[in-house]
Design an enzyme around this catalytic site. Sequence first.
Site, PDB file in Angstrom:
ATOM      1  N   HIS A 195      -7.269  10.121  -2.255  1.00 15.81           N
ATOM      2  CA  HIS A 195      -6.689   9.826  -0.804  1.00 15.81           C
ATOM      3  C   HIS A 195      -7.534  10.250   0.296  1.00 15.81           C
ATOM      4  O   HIS A 195      -7.790   9.886   1.429  1.00 15.81           O
ATOM      5  CB  HIS A 195      -5.292  10.306  -0.605  1.00 15.81           C
ATOM      6  CG  HIS A 195      -4.463   9.850   0.467  1.00 15.81           C
ATOM      7  ND1 HIS A 195      -2.910   9.697   0.227  1.00 15.81           N
ATOM      8  CD2 HIS A 195      -4.952   9.378   1.473  1.00 15.81           C
ATOM      9  CE1 HIS A 195      -2.540   9.215   1.552  1.00 15.81           C
ATOM     10  NE2 HIS A 195      -3.779   8.831   2.093  1.00 15.81           N
ATOM     11  N   LYS A 245      -2.480   6.263  -4.284  1.00 12.02           N
ATOM     12  CA  LYS A 245      -3.387   7.182  -4.029  1.00 12.02           C
ATOM     13  C   LYS A 245      -3.188   8.532  -4.489  1.00 12.02           C
ATOM     14  O   LYS A 245      -2.036   8.999  -4.771  1.00 12.02           O
ATOM     15  CB  LYS A 245      -3.524   7.238  -2.462  1.00 12.02           C
ATOM     16  CG  LYS A 245      -3.667   6.101  -1.836  1.00 12.02           C
ATOM     17  CD  LYS A 245      -3.774   6.105  -0.111  1.00 12.02           C
ATOM     18  CE  LYS A 245      -3.527   4.519   0.408  1.00 12.02           C
ATOM     19  NZ  LYS A 245      -2.229   4.606   0.832  1.00 12.02           N
ATOM     20  N   TYR A 276       3.331   9.680   1.211  1.00 13.97           N
ATOM     21  CA  TYR A 276       4.381   9.180   1.934  1.00 13.97           C
ATOM     22  C   TYR A 276       5.743   9.512   1.725  1.00 13.97           C
ATOM     23  O   TYR A 276       6.665   9.120   2.522  1.00 13.97           O
ATOM     24  CB  TYR A 276       4.140   7.804   2.062  1.00 13.97           C
ATOM     25  CG  TYR A 276       2.637   7.194   2.468  1.00 13.97           C
ATOM     26  CD1 TYR A 276       1.845   8.126   3.024  1.00 13.97           C
ATOM     27  CD2 TYR A 276       2.278   6.021   2.154  1.00 13.97           C
ATOM     28  CE1 TYR A 276       0.462   7.769   3.302  1.00 13.97           C
ATOM     29  CE2 TYR A 276       0.965   5.693   2.401  1.00 13.97           C
ATOM     30  CZ  TYR A 276       0.059   6.609   2.885  1.00 13.97           C
ATOM     31  OH  TYR A 276      -1.221   5.882   3.183  1.00 13.97           O
ATOM     32  N   ASP A 297       0.631  -1.241  -0.135  1.00 13.11           N
ATOM     33  CA  ASP A 297      -0.013  -0.012   0.010  1.00 13.11           C
ATOM     34  C   ASP A 297       0.845   1.241  -0.068  1.00 13.11           C
ATOM     35  O   ASP A 297       1.525   1.504   0.956  1.00 13.11           O
ATOM     36  CB  ASP A 297      -0.721  -0.017   1.382  1.00 13.11           C
ATOM     37  CG  ASP A 297      -1.959   1.156   1.193  1.00 13.11           C
ATOM     38  OD1 ASP A 297      -2.753   1.135   0.510  1.00 13.11           O
ATOM     39  OD2 ASP A 297      -1.505   2.100   1.865  1.00 13.11           O
TER      40      ASP A 297
HETATM   41  N1  LIG Z   1      -5.672   6.033   3.234  1.00 12.34           N
HETATM   42  C1  LIG Z   1      -5.188   6.831   4.112  1.00 12.34           C
HETATM   43  O1  LIG Z   1      -5.604   7.925   4.350  1.00 12.34           O
HETATM   44  C2  LIG Z   1      -4.403   6.194   5.287  1.00 12.34           C
HETATM   45  C3  LIG Z   1      -4.097   6.600   6.525  1.00 12.34           C
HETATM   46  C4  LIG Z   1      -3.360   5.984   7.392  1.00 12.34           C
HETATM   47  C5  LIG Z   1      -2.965   4.527   7.072  1.00 12.34           C
HETATM   48  N2  LIG Z   1      -2.888   4.256   5.727  1.00 12.34           N
HETATM   49  C6  LIG Z   1      -2.093   3.076   5.371  1.00 12.34           C
HETATM   50  O2  LIG Z   1      -2.168   1.969   6.347  1.00 12.34           O
HETATM   51  C7  LIG Z   1      -1.071   1.577   6.861  1.00 12.34           C
HETATM   52  C8  LIG Z   1      -1.343   1.205   8.322  1.00 12.34           C
HETATM   53  O3  LIG Z   1      -1.639   2.092   9.043  1.00 12.34           O
HETATM   54  P1  LIG Z   1      -0.528   3.162  10.030  1.00 12.34           P
HETATM   55  O4  LIG Z   1       0.854   3.001   9.471  1.00 12.34           O
HETATM   56  O5  LIG Z   1      -1.074   4.286  10.370  1.00 12.34           O
HETATM   57  O6  LIG Z   1      -0.404   2.475  11.564  1.00 12.34           O
HETATM   58  P2  LIG Z   1      -0.734   0.670  12.046  1.00 12.34           P
HETATM   59  O7  LIG Z   1      -0.403  -0.160  10.702  1.00 12.34           O
HETATM   60  O8  LIG Z   1      -1.643   0.501  12.506  1.00 12.34           O
HETATM   61  O9  LIG Z   1       0.676   0.581  12.969  1.00 12.34           O
HETATM   62  C9  LIG Z   1       1.808   0.913  12.546  1.00 12.34           C
HETATM   63  C10 LIG Z   1       3.022   0.924  14.146  1.00 12.34           C
HETATM   64  O10 LIG Z   1       2.748  -0.440  14.535  1.00 12.34           O
HETATM   65  C11 LIG Z   1       4.038  -0.914  14.678  1.00 12.34           C
HETATM   66  N3  LIG Z   1       4.151  -2.428  14.304  1.00 12.34           N
HETATM   67  C12 LIG Z   1       3.585  -2.954  13.290  1.00 12.34           C
HETATM   68  N4  LIG Z   1       3.792  -4.401  13.316  1.00 12.34           N
HETATM   69  C13 LIG Z   1       3.686  -4.707  14.922  1.00 12.34           C
HETATM   70  C14 LIG Z   1       3.815  -5.732  15.670  1.00 12.34           C
HETATM   71  N5  LIG Z   1       3.436  -6.967  15.223  1.00 12.34           N
HETATM   72  N6  LIG Z   1       3.888  -5.558  17.256  1.00 12.34           N
HETATM   73  C15 LIG Z   1       3.828  -4.330  17.569  1.00 12.34           C
HETATM   74  N7  LIG Z   1       3.877  -3.295  16.893  1.00 12.34           N
HETATM   75  C16 LIG Z   1       3.912  -3.444  15.490  1.00 12.34           C
HETATM   76  C17 LIG Z   1       4.889  -0.223  13.772  1.00 12.34           C
HETATM   77  O11 LIG Z   1       6.302  -0.174  13.998  1.00 12.34           O
HETATM   78  P3  LIG Z   1       7.435  -0.697  13.217  1.00 12.34           P
HETATM   79  O12 LIG Z   1       7.194  -0.002  11.858  1.00 12.34           O
HETATM   80  O13 LIG Z   1       8.569  -0.022  13.996  1.00 12.34           O
HETATM   81  O14 LIG Z   1       7.432  -2.228  13.480  1.00 12.34           O
HETATM   82  C18 LIG Z   1       4.031   1.304  13.807  1.00 12.34           C
HETATM   83  O15 LIG Z   1       4.521   1.952  14.870  1.00 12.34           O
HETATM   84  C19 LIG Z   1      -0.201   2.836   6.435  1.00 12.34           C
HETATM   85  O16 LIG Z   1       1.011   2.590   6.653  1.00 12.34           O
HETATM   86  C20 LIG Z   1      -0.671   3.050   5.111  1.00 12.34           C
HETATM   87  O17 LIG Z   1      -0.193   2.455   4.126  1.00 12.34           O
HETATM   88  C21 LIG Z   1      -3.663   4.913   4.853  1.00 12.34           C
END
Ligand SMILES: NC(=O)c1ccc[n+]([C@@H]2O[C@H](COP(=O)([O-])OP(=O)(O)OC[C@H]3O[C@@H](n4cnc5c(N)ncnc54)[C@H](OP(=O)(O)O)[C@@H]3O)[C@@H](O)[C@H]2O)c1
Length: 318
Positions: free
Chosen positions: A110, A77, A48, A43
């Site tokens: 987005h 996006k 980003y 994704d």
């Molecule tokens: N469309 C939109 O508007 C939108 C908005 C937000 C997000 N997104 C997409 O969704 C993806 C995921 O959401 P997000 O990045 O907001 O947050 P997330 O995936 O909910 O959380 C990421 C956090 O969790 C940690 N983590 C990952 N795996 C883990 C595990 N097994 N145990 C403990 N901690 C863990 C990561 O740390 P480390 O990296 O240090 O392991 C990071 O700090 C984004 O990266 C993006 O691609 C899209």
Amino acid sequence: MLSFSFRNGDRLPALGLGTWKSAPGAVYAAVKEALAMGYRHIDCAPIYQNEPEVGRAIAEAIEAGMVARGDLWLTSKLWNNAHAPEQVRPALEKTLADLRTDSLDLYLIHWPVAFKPGVLFARKSEEFVPLPDQPIIETWKAMEACVAAGLVRHIGVCNFSLAKLDALCRQAATIRPEMNQIELHPYLQQRTMLDFCKENDILVTAFSPLGSGDRPAAMKKSDEPTLLDNPVIVQLAAKHGATPAQVLLAWGLGRRTVVIPKSVHPDRMRQNLAATGVQLDDRDRATIAALDRGFRFVDGSFFTGPGSPYTLATIWDE
Ligand SMILES: NC(=O)c1ccc[n+]([C@@H]2O[C@H](COP(=O)([O-])OP(=O)(O)OC[C@H]3O[C@@H](n4cnc5c(N)ncnc54)[C@H](OP(=O)(O)O)[C@@H]3O)[C@@H](O)[C@H]2O)c1
């Protein structure tokens, strides 16, 4: 790998790698590791600011025979500064060049928020474009043209409220939205949205499924809850011999939503991928259902400062 089906039968892998906040330097290694361990869905987004590095990792993995492009699902996006119809295709072409591919599998609007062309992040009123001045349907028609041109296979939206998604479904000329990528986790379960999407054959992707703990401090509320150490989740993890992250992801997959956890650490990426093997039972689901509190980690308030035509009420229609 579990996969979900689009209306035309195309299938996307139900678990992908998120890349928001994955820093240049780290994201190249993370994507390569992810592909090596079996991730087949990445994704991405130009905002980003790491698509060139993601693209380099993918290109090298393909060249090394680690994965074929046809077996890989790439989502990106359209950023808020390219909603004007004439900006859509150039924005997509920039992403295609950065990701080093001829076409995307999925391209999403987005946010239902528009900036003036060239503005990376609007702060002042003159840098925003109010949605009535740049209607989503015009942006959408330009997205449809990108499908017709063979630059992308599927199109959809992110962060669309039920009202905005419904309106777009009614207005869309040739392609109804095929995906809504929204924040989903036990604190924000959005059941009405899921029902609407199911009825209308729209797939749903759950972003921030682990609670997005690495968001910049400015995006965090001082008293916000954390998901990974919620006692209910921790207890269920112990019950299943799994980790809290795996419980959260298994819960999302069990609701037939795509999940896209972000990590740059191979041990966590492996752990997250293995969540497809964790099976929650009905009692677990009932326990998690009670955690819903309508809480957004990514609430869009960064678009609503003084002078912005956007408010939380206009973004979410709540
Ligand atoms: N469309 C939109 O508007 C939108 C908005 C937000 C997000 N997104 C997409 O969704 C993806 C995921 O959401 P997000 O990045 O907001 O947050 P997330 O995936 O909910 O959380 C990421 C956090 O969790 C940690 N983590 C990952 N795996 C883990 C595990 N097994 N145990 C403990 N901690 C863990 C990561 O740390 P480390 O990296 O240090 O392991 C990071 O700090 C984004 O990266 C993006 O691609 C899209």
